[in-house]
Design a protein around this motif. Structure first.
Motif, PDB file in Angstrom:
ATOM      1  N   ILE A 157     -40.782   2.730  23.370  1.00 34.38           N
ATOM      2  CA  ILE A 157     -40.801   1.420  24.030  1.00 34.38           C
ATOM      3  C   ILE A 157     -42.124   0.720  23.745  1.00 34.38           C
ATOM      4  N   LYS A 158     -43.215   1.486  23.801  1.00 36.24           N
ATOM      5  CA  LYS A 158     -44.525   0.906  23.478  1.00 36.24           C
ATOM      6  C   LYS A 158     -44.533   0.336  22.057  1.00 36.24           C
ATOM      7  N   THR A 159     -43.981   1.090  21.121  1.00 37.12           N
ATOM      8  CA  THR A 159     -43.922   0.635  19.732  1.00 37.12           C
ATOM      9  C   THR A 159     -43.074  -0.623  19.606  1.00 37.12           C
ATOM     10  N   PHE A 160     -41.950  -0.628  20.323  1.00 37.77           N
ATOM     11  CA  PHE A 160     -41.068  -1.797  20.301  1.00 37.77           C
ATOM     12  C   PHE A 160     -41.793  -3.042  20.809  1.00 37.77           C
ATOM     13  N   ILE A 161     -42.512  -2.913  21.938  1.00 38.59           N
ATOM     14  CA  ILE A 161     -43.232  -4.049  22.516  1.00 38.59           C
ATOM     15  C   ILE A 161     -44.324  -4.524  21.562  1.00 38.59           C
ATOM     16  N   ASN A 162     -45.043  -3.597  20.968  1.00 38.11           N
ATOM     17  CA  ASN A 162     -46.083  -3.966  20.001  1.00 38.11           C
ATOM     18  C   ASN A 162     -45.516  -4.790  18.853  1.00 38.11           C
ATOM     19  N   HIS A 163     -44.423  -4.332  18.296  1.00 40.60           N
ATOM     20  CA  HIS A 163     -43.811  -5.035  17.169  1.00 40.60           C
ATOM     21  C   HIS A 163     -43.283  -6.404  17.595  1.00 40.60           C
ATOM     22  N   GLU A 166     -46.247  -8.720  18.004  1.00 39.49           N
ATOM     23  CA  GLU A 166     -46.784  -9.068  16.680  1.00 39.49           C
ATOM     24  C   GLU A 166     -45.903 -10.106  15.975  1.00 39.49           C
ATOM     25  N   LYS A 167     -44.620  -9.995  16.169  1.00 41.47           N
ATOM     26  CA  LYS A 167     -43.685 -10.913  15.517  1.00 41.47           C
ATOM     27  C   LYS A 167     -43.688 -12.286  16.177  1.00 41.47           C
ATOM     28  N   GLU A 168     -43.657 -12.314  17.510  1.00 40.67           N
ATOM     29  CA  GLU A 168     -43.460 -13.573  18.244  1.00 40.67           C
ATOM     30  C   GLU A 168     -44.753 -14.243  18.695  1.00 40.67           C
ATOM     31  N   LEU A 169     -45.814 -13.467  18.870  1.00 41.84           N
ATOM     32  CA  LEU A 169     -47.048 -14.027  19.446  1.00 41.84           C
ATOM     33  C   LEU A 169     -48.276 -13.644  18.619  1.00 41.84           C
ATOM     34  N   TYR A 170     -48.081 -13.447  17.324  1.00 41.24           N
ATOM     35  CA  TYR A 170     -49.146 -12.935  16.456  1.00 41.24           C
ATOM     36  C   TYR A 170     -50.399 -13.801  16.477  1.00 41.24           C
ATOM     37  N   ASP A 171     -50.254 -15.124  16.668  1.00 39.89           N
ATOM     38  CA  ASP A 171     -51.403 -16.018  16.629  1.00 39.89           C
ATOM     39  C   ASP A 171     -52.042 -16.223  17.999  1.00 39.89           C
ATOM     40  N   GLN A 172     -51.474 -15.589  19.035  1.00 44.17           N
ATOM     41  CA  GLN A 172     -51.979 -15.796  20.389  1.00 44.17           C
ATOM     42  C   GLN A 172     -52.467 -14.516  21.067  1.00 44.17           C
ATOM     43  N   LEU A 173     -51.799 -13.398  20.757  1.00 44.05           N
ATOM     44  CA  LEU A 173     -52.138 -12.155  21.441  1.00 44.05           C
ATOM     45  C   LEU A 173     -52.333 -11.021  20.456  1.00 44.05           C
ATOM     46  N   VAL A 174     -53.151 -10.046  20.851  1.00 45.40           N
ATOM     47  CA  VAL A 174     -53.242  -8.780  20.127  1.00 45.40           C
ATOM     48  C   VAL A 174     -53.364  -7.673  21.167  1.00 45.40           C
ATOM     49  N   ILE A 175     -52.466  -6.706  21.102  1.00 44.33           N
ATOM     50  CA  ILE A 175     -52.506  -5.574  22.027  1.00 44.33           C
ATOM     51  C   ILE A 175     -53.555  -4.593  21.511  1.00 44.33           C
ATOM     52  N   THR A 176     -54.640  -4.486  22.225  1.00 44.70           N
ATOM     53  CA  THR A 176     -55.746  -3.648  21.753  1.00 44.70           C
ATOM     54  C   THR A 176     -55.666  -2.220  22.285  1.00 44.70           C
ATOM     55  N   LYS A 177     -54.908  -2.035  23.374  1.00 48.06           N
ATOM     56  CA  LYS A 177     -54.784  -0.684  23.915  1.00 48.06           C
ATOM     57  C   LYS A 177     -53.537  -0.609  24.794  1.00 48.06           C
ATOM     58  N   SER A 178     -52.936   0.586  24.822  1.00 49.12           N
ATOM     59  CA  SER A 178     -51.780   0.829  25.685  1.00 49.12           C
ATOM     60  C   SER A 178     -52.074   2.031  26.572  1.00 49.12           C
ATOM     61  N   ILE A 179     -51.791   1.903  27.877  1.00 53.92           N
ATOM     62  CA  ILE A 179     -52.065   2.989  28.823  1.00 53.92           C
ATOM     63  C   ILE A 179     -50.894   3.130  29.789  1.00 53.92           C
ATOM     64  N   HIS A 180     -50.929   4.212  30.568  1.00 49.69           N
ATOM     65  CA  HIS A 180     -49.986   4.379  31.672  1.00 49.69           C
ATOM     66  C   HIS A 180     -50.582   3.724  32.923  1.00 49.69           C
TER      67      HIS A 180
END
Length: 379
Positions: A157-163, A166-180
């Protein structure tokens, strides 16, 4: 060209004709995109213009493309002015109504050039600068926001959200870390601009939180974009306003007088029918929300025209309309669905109303840029 004409047509150009053709070539060449060769006079003129724009509107231009093109526009405008050559465009008839803020900035260019050359630039030249400013404002790219992703589901799910991000908001957001979720306490949240979470968070955190579905959807993307516009548009707020729509020390006591003052300031920029003044007085079209009996936000359900207009009047004395009292009147007239724009303004005014010092500063007739500074501070 002279040699070509002599060899092929047996035609001789005299010195005047050669000079005139030279001028034509220089001026025609000036409309093409060339590389700016460092010229201290042009650089000084550019800095003077940009300083004046910042002084009058708080607007700054840090765009790389703009900084390459703007000195070229200035250089070749001065060349055409020197030789009495003109570019011609039919756009100048409507450009001031279509892009009023950019046109205002172009007028600053014209005024500054006139100060040095004693001659103003043509309407077509002003149109060119208007288009340049408007394109730069609308194409402004904002830095990517650093996101901390809180994922309470699986690694896939984390991988899915990252992709998806990246596809829809590549110019606005970057996920720098994922945690629980349970790892929040261990994080230095000052490293991030916001949190995106698949889990509900019922606690106060120092940065904004946007909740999304476990499986991210297009609805989540739409909601995130709306939040981003609302949360991170300090710079964009500058473009909501226009210096001509700002008035202080206005002495009116009735809604009709207030509507007339709004109408007259807006008429300095736009062509409006007299009937539009009645819309401001029509309680079926104009709703009022007040903040601390000091700020009145008047929202029109039927916009005055197709442009977004926010007009501000600071009254000499408070006035009361339908049992609502205010000294600062702000008219909101925007075409289409501009909920983010309205919500941003509403939230900012609400924040100001809770800050006595800033509210007092607004009431006591600040300058246009002081007014903007207070708004941006409370965004």
């Amino acid at each position: 060209m002279h040699l070509y004409a002599r060899e092929h047509f047996n035609v001789e150009f005299d010195e005047y004709e050669i000079q005139n053709i030279t001028i034509q070539l220089i001026c025609k060449r000036s409309t093409k995109g060339l590389t700016f060769i460092k010229d201290l006079n042009i650089i000084n003129l550019q800095n003077e213009i940009l300083d004046k724009i910042k002084e009058k509107t708080l607007i700054t231009f840090n765009d790389e493309h703009f900084n390459k093109v703007f000195p070229l526009y200035l250089k070749y405008t001065l060349i055409r002015q020197k030789y009495g050559e003109k570019i011609r465009t039919p756009l100048y008839e409507d450009i001031q109504y279509d892009y009023p803020l950019a046109y205002y900035l172009a007028q600053i260019v014209s005024q500054t050039i006139k100060k040095h050359t004693k001659t103003g630039i043509s309407r077509s030249e002003i149109t060119n600068f208007t288009i340049l400013f408007n394109n730069t404002i609308n194409n402004k790219k904002y830095s990517q926001k650093k996101v901390l992703l809180i994922n309470c589901m699986s690694e896939s799910i984390k991988t899915f959200i990252n992709h998806f991000v990246e596809k829809e908001l590549y110019d606005q957001l970057v996920i720098t870390k994922s945690i629980h979720y349970y790892e929040i306490e261990e994080q230095d949240l000052n490293q991030y601009d916001l949190i995106i979470s698949t889990a509900s968070i019922h606690r106060q955190l120092p940065i904004p939180v946007i909740s999304i579905n476990y499986i991210m959807t297009q609805d989540d993307i739409i909601r995130i974009k709306s939040y981003l516009s609302y949360l991170f548009n300090d710079e964009q707020m500058l473009y909501y306003f226009h210096p001509n729509f700002y008035q202080t020390h206005v002495s009116v006591k009735t809604l009709k007088g207030l509507a007339t003052s709004f109408y007259q300031s807006i008429k300095t920029v736009y062509r409006l029918n007299d009937s539009k003044k009645n819309d401001i007085m029509n309680k079926n079209i104009c709703s009022i929300h007040t903040f601390e009996n000091q700020i009145g936000l008047l929202r029109l359900s039927r916009p005055l025209n197709s442009n977004n207009i926010i007009s501000i009047i600071i009254l000499e004395e408070p006035m009361t309309i339908e049992n609502q009292t205010f000294k600062i009147a702000i008219l909101f007239s925007c075409a289409g669905n501009q909920n983010v724009m309205y919500n941003t303004l509403f939230s900012t005014l609400k924040n100001i109303s809770k800050n006595k010092e800033d509210l007092d500063n607004l009431i006591f007739h600040p300058s246009y840029t002081e007014f903007l500074s207070i708004l941006l501070k409370n965004k």
